[in-house]
Structure formats: C-alpha cells, structure tokens
Design a protein around this motif. Structure first.
Motif, short mmCIF file in Angstrom:
data_model
loop_
_atom_site.label_atom_id
_atom_site.label_comp_id
_atom_site.label_asym_id
_atom_site.label_seq_id
_atom_site.Cartn_x
_atom_site.Cartn_y
_atom_site.Cartn_z
N ARG A 162 0.83 -1.20 0.00
CA ARG A 162 0.00 0.00 0.00
C ARG A 162 0.87 1.25 0.00
NH1 ARG A 162 -5.34 1.42 1.77
NH2 ARG A 162 -5.71 3.35 0.59
N PHE A 207 -4.70 -2.57 -16.55
CA PHE A 207 -4.12 -1.25 -16.83
C PHE A 207 -3.29 -0.80 -15.63
CE2 PHE A 207 -6.88 -0.13 -20.47
CZ PHE A 207 -7.92 -1.02 -20.28
N TYR A 242 -1.78 2.90 -14.13
CA TYR A 242 -1.82 4.37 -14.22
C TYR A 242 -0.91 4.95 -13.16
CZ TYR A 242 -6.19 3.83 -16.91
OH TYR A 242 -7.14 3.50 -17.84
N GLN A 286 -0.57 8.43 -10.80
CA GLN A 286 -1.31 9.60 -10.36
C GLN A 286 -0.43 10.46 -9.47
OE1 GLN A 286 -4.91 8.88 -8.09
NE2 GLN A 286 -5.76 10.89 -8.60
N PRO A 324 -5.22 10.51 -12.96
CA PRO A 324 -4.32 9.42 -13.36
C PRO A 324 -3.83 9.59 -14.80
CG PRO A 324 -6.28 8.56 -12.26
CD PRO A 324 -6.53 10.01 -12.51
N GLN A 331 -13.63 0.05 -15.78
CA GLN A 331 -12.41 -0.40 -15.15
C GLN A 331 -12.59 -0.33 -13.64
OE1 GLN A 331 -8.93 1.57 -16.78
NE2 GLN A 331 -9.75 1.43 -18.84
N HIS A 332 -12.14 -1.37 -12.97
CA HIS A 332 -12.22 -1.47 -11.51
C HIS A 332 -10.82 -1.24 -10.95
CE1 HIS A 332 -16.32 -3.16 -11.66
NE2 HIS A 332 -15.91 -3.64 -12.80
N PHE A 333 -10.74 -0.33 -10.01
CA PHE A 333 -9.44 0.10 -9.52
C PHE A 333 -9.10 -0.49 -8.16
CE2 PHE A 333 -7.83 3.34 -12.39
CZ PHE A 333 -8.92 3.51 -13.22
N GLY A 334 -7.81 -0.74 -7.97
CA GLY A 334 -7.29 -1.02 -6.64
C GLY A 334 -7.08 0.27 -5.87
N ASP A 335 -6.67 0.13 -4.61
CA ASP A 335 -6.46 1.31 -3.76
C ASP A 335 -5.15 2.04 -4.08
OD1 ASP A 335 -7.98 -0.11 -0.77
OD2 ASP A 335 -8.85 0.95 -2.48
N TYR A 357 -15.81 9.01 -12.04
CA TYR A 357 -15.28 8.22 -10.94
C TYR A 357 -15.22 9.12 -9.71
CZ TYR A 357 -13.80 4.13 -13.67
OH TYR A 357 -13.78 2.98 -14.43
N GLU A 369 -9.60 6.21 0.14
CA GLU A 369 -10.07 5.06 -0.62
C GLU A 369 -9.63 5.14 -2.08
OE1 GLU A 369 -14.22 4.71 1.98
OE2 GLU A 369 -14.23 4.28 -0.17
N GLY A 370 -9.84 4.05 -2.80
CA GLY A 370 -9.50 4.00 -4.22
C GLY A 370 -10.60 4.59 -5.09
N LEU A 371 -10.30 4.69 -6.36
CA LEU A 371 -11.26 5.21 -7.33
C LEU A 371 -12.43 4.24 -7.49
CD1 LEU A 371 -8.72 6.44 -9.97
CD2 LEU A 371 -10.47 7.90 -8.93
N PHE A 406 -13.73 12.63 -10.60
CA PHE A 406 -12.96 12.63 -11.84
C PHE A 406 -13.86 12.29 -13.02
CE2 PHE A 406 -8.61 12.90 -10.35
CZ PHE A 406 -8.67 12.44 -9.05
N LEU A 461 -8.22 4.94 -20.20
CA LEU A 461 -9.01 6.09 -19.80
C LEU A 461 -8.15 7.35 -19.86
CD1 LEU A 461 -10.94 4.54 -16.78
CD2 LEU A 461 -11.87 5.16 -19.01
N TRP A 468 -8.18 11.15 -18.38
CA TRP A 468 -8.79 11.71 -17.17
C TRP A 468 -8.71 13.23 -17.12
CZ3 TRP A 468 -10.62 8.32 -13.28
CH2 TRP A 468 -10.30 6.98 -13.48
#
Lengths: 116, 114
Positions: A9, A33, A35, A37, A43, A105-109, B36, B42-44, B89, B102, B104
């Motif tokens: 993390r 993917f 990215y 940020q 991102p 798209q599903h993102f991690g933390d 988003y 927390e995450g997106l 976003f 994507l 952004w």
C-alpha cells in the motif's frame, strides 16, 4: 467477491533503488491497466495488458519502467534506479472485456511510492 | 489527441445544496464517458457512465448526460450530503484500437458542510 488488490500500500525507497509493485486483478478480468497519479492530478495511463500480452506501453515514462503479466493474471510494475520524480500513486485497474469501451475499469487502492 | 477538461475546485457547498461539476471533452470517434469518485483514503470507484450520445448515467442521486453537440458530461446532484465529500474525476475511454485506456480530467474536490 474480491476487488483489485495492490501491494504494498505504501513504499518508501531511496533514490537509485529498484522497486516492484504488485497487482492482483479481479478473477477472470482480461484487461489490466497501470496508471500513475501525481499529487493533485488525474491518473495518467502507463501500460495495458490483454491477458499476458502487453499491447500498449506508450505511457511508460522511460526505459526504467517495466511491467509484466506472465500468466495473464497477476501483474508487476518494476521501476529501476528510481528518481524523485517517480514519487506518485500507482494505480492498477482491471476490466472484464477486451473490446468494448463501455466495460468499466475497476481500480485497486493504489501503491503510494515515495522516493527519498 | 483526446482530452478531458474539468472545472477547477475546490467546491464547497452546504448540505442539501445543488451540485454541478462541469466536464467537457475532446475526442475522435465515439468514446464512452465516465465519472469516478475517490473518497478520502479510498480508491477510485466508478460512479456512473454513458456509452453514447444522449445517454444519461445515474447512481446514488448523481446524474450526467452525454451531450455530443456540446461535448459535455456535466455531473449533477439535486441535494448533496456530507458523505458526498470526495474528489470527482471525469474520464473518457479512448476509442482507438482495442486499448480502452481512460483519459482523465484533473479532478474536482468537493467539500459538503453540515
């Protein structure tokens, strides 16, 4: 069901060290993917995998950045000889389908990388 | 190239106020559009999406309509809550080839006060 998992993390490294960031996508997701940020920014795309094939690496900032997904599941983003400008949050996202842009798209933390 | 422009923040509102966050885009082809949200720590998370012109995406009281004539996808909510405080976003899905990366906006920070 598990979402996208990223580790570590948080990562702190000294300038010049190599780092490796891991991403576990949602099971069955074909697309993956990475990215980058920067603080206060949106991102920026780095690279894209479809299964194990890296189809687009146009966003990688330099040849110090390398990504792989050898078995089409877990992916690792490696940064060699880190520089201070590499400090950012690195986000991994996965998506179910390869061809349809309306699949979200599903993102991690994310992994927050700090280079000292 | 494709790009997304969002209104700058931070935006500060009182609870139950009306929210609009502007988003305009430049794109070739027919991209999909997304909002988003990133809550503190927390995450997106995907908030809503629209895949073609005149589509309206909606979720949790938020709405956005894909306007091709004005190349816009403004986010609205009629009555915000403190729990809506987050960074929002706007993004578009690059329609080139099979890479649905994507693109952004910079994000708009929203703070809702009780």
């Amino acid at each position: 069901g598990a979402g996208v998992s990223q580790s570590p993390r948080y990562k702190v490294a000294k300038r010049g060290q190599d780092v490796a960031l891991r991403c576990d996508p949602i099971s069955g997701h074909v697309s993956l993917f990475w990215y980058q940020q920067a603080l206060g920014q949106g991102p920026e795309f780095l690279t894209y995998f479809q299964n194990e094939a890296q189809l687009d690496k146009s966003g990688l900032p330099s040849d110090r950045f390398f990504a792989e997904r050898p078995e089409g599941s877990v992916s690792t983003l490696k940064i060699q000889r880190t520089q201070q400008e590499d400090s950012a949050v690195y986000l991994c996202a996965s998506s179910l389908a390869r061809q349809y842009s309306n699949q979200p798209q599903h993102f991690g933390d994310g992994t927050r990388l700090s280079i000292l | 190239g494709n790009s997304v422009t969002q209104m700058e923040g931070p935006v500060t509102l009182s609870e139950e106020a009306f929210l609009t966050i502007n988003c305009t885009y430049t794109a070739t082809g027919y991209p999909s559009l997304f909002w988003y949200v990133q809550y503190p720590g927390e995450g997106l998370q995907l908030l809503l999406k629209a895949t073609k012109a005149d589509d309206k995406g909606s979720n949790k009281g938020f709405e956005a309509t894909y306007r091709k004539e004005t190349t816009s996808f403004h986010l609205e909510k009629g009555s915000v809550q403190v729990s809506d405080s987050a960074v929002y976003f706007c993004a578009l899905s690059d329609d080139a080839g099979n890479n649905r990366k994507l693109i952004w906006g910079l994000g708009t920070s929203l703070a809702v006060n009780p």
